[in-house]
Enzyme design. Structure first.
Site, PDB file in Angstrom:
ATOM      1  N   GLU A  43       0.858  -1.178   0.000  1.00  0.00           N
ATOM      2  CA  GLU A  43       0.000   0.000   0.000  1.00  0.00           C
ATOM      3  C   GLU A  43       0.888   1.220   0.000  1.00  0.00           C
ATOM      4  O   GLU A  43       1.283   1.721   1.028  1.00  0.00           O
ATOM      5  CB  GLU A  43      -0.896   0.027   1.233  1.00  0.00           C
ATOM      6  CG  GLU A  43      -1.816  -1.169   1.330  1.00  0.00           C
ATOM      7  CD  GLU A  43      -2.488  -1.241   2.669  1.00  0.00           C
ATOM      8  OE1 GLU A  43      -2.068  -0.531   3.594  1.00  0.00           O
ATOM      9  OE2 GLU A  43      -3.440  -2.011   2.797  1.00  0.00           O
ATOM     10  N   LYS A 250       3.065   9.055  12.427  1.00  0.00           N
ATOM     11  CA  LYS A 250       2.186   7.919  12.713  1.00  0.00           C
ATOM     12  C   LYS A 250       2.780   6.637  12.150  1.00  0.00           C
ATOM     13  O   LYS A 250       3.510   6.657  11.153  1.00  0.00           O
ATOM     14  CB  LYS A 250       0.781   8.153  12.151  1.00  0.00           C
ATOM     15  CG  LYS A 250       0.707   8.310  10.653  1.00  0.00           C
ATOM     16  CD  LYS A 250      -0.712   8.557  10.194  1.00  0.00           C
ATOM     17  CE  LYS A 250      -0.795   8.692   8.686  1.00  0.00           C
ATOM     18  NZ  LYS A 250      -0.396   7.467   7.956  1.00  0.00           N
ATOM     19  N   LYS A 279      -1.861   9.779   3.717  1.00  0.00           N
ATOM     20  CA  LYS A 279      -0.677   8.928   3.664  1.00  0.00           C
ATOM     21  C   LYS A 279      -1.057   7.476   3.938  1.00  0.00           C
ATOM     22  O   LYS A 279      -2.116   7.172   4.473  1.00  0.00           O
ATOM     23  CB  LYS A 279       0.364   9.381   4.695  1.00  0.00           C
ATOM     24  CG  LYS A 279       0.721  10.869   4.630  1.00  0.00           C
ATOM     25  CD  LYS A 279       1.408  11.236   3.342  1.00  0.00           C
ATOM     26  CE  LYS A 279       1.708  12.728   3.284  1.00  0.00           C
ATOM     27  NZ  LYS A 279       1.491  13.307   1.976  1.00  0.00           N
ATOM     28  N   ASP A 280      -0.112   6.593   3.619  1.00  0.00           N
ATOM     29  CA  ASP A 280      -0.290   5.157   3.784  1.00  0.00           C
ATOM     30  C   ASP A 280      -0.664   4.717   5.180  1.00  0.00           C
ATOM     31  O   ASP A 280      -0.316   5.365   6.154  1.00  0.00           O
ATOM     32  CB  ASP A 280       1.041   4.453   3.507  1.00  0.00           C
ATOM     33  CG  ASP A 280       1.216   4.155   2.049  1.00  0.00           C
ATOM     34  OD1 ASP A 280       0.321   4.477   1.285  1.00  0.00           O
ATOM     35  OD2 ASP A 280       2.262   3.597   1.694  1.00  0.00           O
ATOM     36  N   LYS A 281      -1.279   3.551   5.255  1.00  0.00           N
ATOM     37  CA  LYS A 281      -1.419   2.886   6.550  1.00  0.00           C
ATOM     38  C   LYS A 281      -0.139   2.103   6.858  1.00  0.00           C
ATOM     39  O   LYS A 281       0.516   2.344   7.863  1.00  0.00           O
ATOM     40  CB  LYS A 281      -2.627   1.940   6.547  1.00  0.00           C
ATOM     41  CG  LYS A 281      -2.711   1.151   7.855  1.00  0.00           C
ATOM     42  CD  LYS A 281      -3.887   0.204   7.896  1.00  0.00           C
ATOM     43  CE  LYS A 281      -3.855  -0.572   9.229  1.00  0.00           C
ATOM     44  NZ  LYS A 281      -4.981  -1.495   9.363  1.00  0.00           N
TER      45      LYS A 281
END
Length: 647
Positions: A43, A250, A279-281
């Protein structure tokens, strides 16, 4: 320069129990924003939609129809799926790159294998602001402000007081006020309680009352329901900027979820937050966030209680942030257990730096189930609303949450929105929203029912179709004309697209060439590819000369996109290591906490490629990595090449 066809390269994976446990946790994750109901093992879309696609879109967290936040996270995480079919078997129904037009490479080096995102900490994204400054978390200090409440404000209320005040604030009971007894009755103590209630529970007012010889602070709604969670205008110093800007660090959580968590802890609505991009996980990401009239002191206090988040670099400004208003993102990526020789790696990275990669839309754009998002987008553009409904709700093979499978089965059996909705505990997903719409408006008004889905989600489908067309046309363009500018290609003069003429062709390179996403406000190449656009849309029962839709939201103006992107600030090194679990570089948080980088062996069992590069908005890091490794980045291809590892 030579173009080469894609060949699949096997990926090797470690077999440790810890790694398998981590993979099981990551197998199936619901993407509530895009409507994808199947997890993507890679992802890496930390990019924004093209700016032309951002017109009139709101930078908001998706509420339910009544405007309330859904609290479905626990359900998503705890869903049990008794299906014994392996993940690899389920994903054989998913998409491969060739299904969405991703078929070409620009470099001539031999591909090699490596593990992308073996650990989410192997993928770090730092946002680049519009001024070119890269966001870093490097300062936890809070701006000094005499107007800020004392630290005691955050501790003076008991947990029971906070619970009652929250219920009052959110109008969850019939009480019109909450009384808090002042145990140590001094003016200073009363002042602190007044400040605590007003700052921690926006929308509530307070007064002091005598009851039976005891002092009480009475909290109540000053302006009724409208005051709920609204920032208190009268309590904000005029000299201070209305927006607190901060850096959000994060880990393993996407931007939307992070803001929902922050808003819950702060007891405010999520829409008072703004940001430049999501933004990405499955990554560590660092980006700027702005929030309306919440003090840096309150935000900094959250660092004591939040998991996987850190907030810092606080400042007050007079403006929010706007979606898309950034220069791009800087990536630090570790590809573990690489098999390429040093020469192969050097050749691959030099090519990435000097030539770049094809600016394809990555696999995240299209979903991972057997029903790609572009098919739904095509049905919307065709005005085929029964097909839209069917594509979203019908059963499909592949990896999905158990409750979604049951919901789809119920829908196929009964065509009853109420019955299908009962099978669905997570109501905020696209399926749940559409079913609620059908329940409200009826089966004969699918357009209105579909309209209940938040606008950004609805537009995502048609943008996916545009991306699908663009990918296919770019592959045809490169196959037909290679990596050079030719007469009839398009280039941008400012914001205007013009054709490259025969006499001017030597003044342009492939890096100047753009191609259109189909729409009513773009022009097309004056060579074979212009005709190929028309033929592709005709095959899909669409008219390229009439991209305006009966419903204005679904009218496509189109946009232009460079076909080759050359990353900036490209650097790389090969690192040896023995333990697959140890980090191979330090993060912002590591540096703030003084954590040293583990000592790495000079001649380890494994080798990793650590690479850094910067990309503009709306480009996909996976496509840059694909060019280096020469491998299919789709989850289907990876799981099929690694069935032993996944079992």
């Amino acid at each position: 320069m030579e173009t080469v066809e894609m060949n699949s390269v096997s990926l090797k994976r470690p077999h440790s129990e810890d790694d398998l446990d981590e993979i099981k946790k990551q197998k199936i994750s619901e993407n509530s924003e895009t409507g994808n109901n199947s997890g993507q093992s890679i992802e890496t879309e930390t990019e924004q939609p093209d700016k032309s696609l951002l017109e009139d879109t709101k930078n908001e967290i998706i509420p339910n129809e009544e405007g309330e936040e859904q609290e479905d996270e626990e359900l998503e995480d705890s869903d049990e799926d008794g299906d014994s079919e392996s993940f690899a078997d389920m994903m054989k129904h998913g998409l491969t790159e060739s299904d969405v037009g991703i078929t070409k490479f620009v470099s001539s080096h031999k591909g090699f294998s490596g593990i992308l995102k073996e650990r989410y900490s192997d993928f770090v994204v730092h946002e680049i602001g519009k001024d070119g400054r890269v966001s870093h978390l490097d300062d936890f200090s809070v701006p000094v402000d005499d107007e800020d409440p004392s630290e005691e404000t955050f501790t003076v209320l008991s947990d029971d007081d906070k619970q009652r005040l929250e219920e009052l604030q959110l109008l969850k009971n019939k009480e019109t006020s909450v009384a808090i007894e002042v145990i140590e009755d001094t003016k200073e103590k009363r002042t602190v309680i007044h400040q605590a209630v007003k700052s921690l529970f926006p929308g509530l007012e307070t007064k002091t009352e005598d009851r039976d010889g005891k002092k009480y602070i009475i909290a109540y709604h000053a302006a009724g329901k409208k005051a709920l969670a609204n920032p208190r205008k009268h309590s904000w110093p005029k000299s201070r900027g209305s927006y607190c800007h901060f850096v959000l660090y994060k880990e393993n959580k996407d931007t939307m979820d992070a803001i929902n968590v922050l808003s819950k802890f702060l007891r405010v609505k999520p829409n008072i937050f703004s940001y430049m991009g999501t933004k990405d996980k499955r990554a560590i990401t660092v980006q700027e966030i702005a929030v309306l009239r919440i003090t840096a002191q309150r935000l900094a206090h959250l660092n004591k209680c939040l998991m996987n988040f850190k907030l810092g670099n606080f400042s007050y400004k007079n403006h929010p942030l706007k979606l898309g208003e950034l220069q791009g993102n800087h990536f630090t990526v570790v590809l573990r257990n690489i098999t390429g020789t040093d020469d192969q790696i050097e050749q691959a990275m030099h090519s990435l730096r000097e030539i770049g990669f094809i600016n394809y839309y990555g696999m995240q754009r299209f979903g991972t189930t057997a029903v790609p998002t572009y098919q739904i987008g095509r049905a919307i553009l065709q005005n085929n609303w029964s097909e839209v409904m069917d594509l979203i709700l019908k059963p499909r093979p592949g990896a999905e949450k158990g409750y979604l499978v049951k919901c789809r089965e119920e829908w196929a059996k009964t065509r009853d929105p109420a019955a299908a909705l009962k099978k669905l505990p997570v109501k905020r997903c696209v399926e749940g929203q559409l079913l609620r719409g059908l329940l409200k408006y009826g089966m004969k008004n699918i357009i209105s029912a579909f309209g209940i889905i938040p606008r950004n989600n609805r537009l995502m489908y048609i943008h996916s179709y545009q991306s699908y067309v663009w990918n296919n046309m770019v592959s045809k363009r490169i196959e037909e004309y290679g990596l050079r500018a030719v007469p009839g290609d398009l280039t941008l003069k400012g914001a205007t697209a013009v054709h490259i003429e025969e006499g001017d062709v030597d003044n342009y390179t492939i890096h100047d060439v753009v191609m259109p996403l189909p729409g009513f406000d773009v022009i097309y190449p004056k060579h074979k590819i212009g005709e190929a656009y028309k033929e592709m849309l005709v095959a899909d029962n669409l008219d390229i000369n009439n991209m305006r839709h009966k419903i204005r939201d679904y009218s496509l103006s189109g946009a232009y996109r460079k076909i080759i992107i050359r990353p900036q600030n490209v650097n790389w090194e090969i690192v040896a290591y023995d333990d697959p679990k140890i980090p191979l570089f330090t993060t912002d948080l590591d540096k703030l906490e003084g954590k040293p980088l583990p000592v790495l062996p000079t001649d380890g069992k494994f080798r990793a490629l650590k690479m850094e590069f910067s990309l503009p908005p709306s480009t996909y890091a996976t496509m840059a990595i694909r060019e280096v490794l020469k491998m299919d980045t789709s989850i289907k291809n990876q799981t099929q090449l690694n069935t032993t590892w996944l079992r």
